[in-house]
Enzyme design. Sequence first.
Site, PDB file in Angstrom:
ATOM      1  N   ARG A  62      45.598  57.807  44.993  1.00 44.09           N
ATOM      2  CA  ARG A  62      46.683  57.953  44.010  1.00 44.09           C
ATOM      3  C   ARG A  62      46.373  58.999  42.950  1.00 44.09           C
ATOM      4  NH1 ARG A  62      46.220  52.426  44.921  1.00 44.09           N
ATOM      5  NH2 ARG A  62      45.027  52.293  43.014  1.00 44.09           N
ATOM      6  N   GLU A  99      34.374  45.913  42.098  1.00 48.67           N
ATOM      7  CA  GLU A  99      34.407  44.550  41.587  1.00 48.67           C
ATOM      8  C   GLU A  99      33.927  43.540  42.624  1.00 48.67           C
ATOM      9  OE1 GLU A  99      37.721  46.823  39.502  1.00 48.67           O
ATOM     10  OE2 GLU A  99      36.790  46.808  41.460  1.00 48.67           O
TER      11      GLU A  99
END
Length: 177
Positions: A62, A99
């Site tokens: 993106r 994460e």
Amino acid sequence: MNTAFNLDDYIRKVPDFPNKGVLFYDITSILATPKAFRYCIDSMVDIYTDKTIDAVAAIEARGFLFAAPFADRMQIPLILIRKKGKLPGKTLSKKYQLEYADAEIEIHPDDVPSGKRVLLLDDLIATGGTLKAATELIVQSGASVPEIFGVVGLPFLNYAAVLDPVPIRTLIQYHSE
């Protein structure tokens, strides 16, 4: 830059994605709305027109969508930072922690202008791990990163501590989930 424009109106909030308890800030609605996308690109150009930026590096995928028109408007090179195995030829790579998993990104060091200032750009800044790895690749390639730019910032995830001392700029920030 249109100061009355509310970018928040064009960012979809998706609860429990990709995992339960996570609020996902979806920028695809910006891309689907030409005036919101134009606002982002125009704002970036306004911010950086009078700054010395020799190239822009963007994070897959993106980040490319915002960096390409920005690079074109600024008439500067665009450097791609991709997932491992996606760039042909000579690359430098960096492993880092996400994460929930490990990841690795690569850059073509020959695309990085040695001794120059490279703006690092992504659509959203969360924990900062990917951008830290990208900064290290740019520096290892011989350039500097004077600033990191994100359309959206989630400072409650403490990205500033991870990316310190590089300054960070965003168009919009969310301060809690």
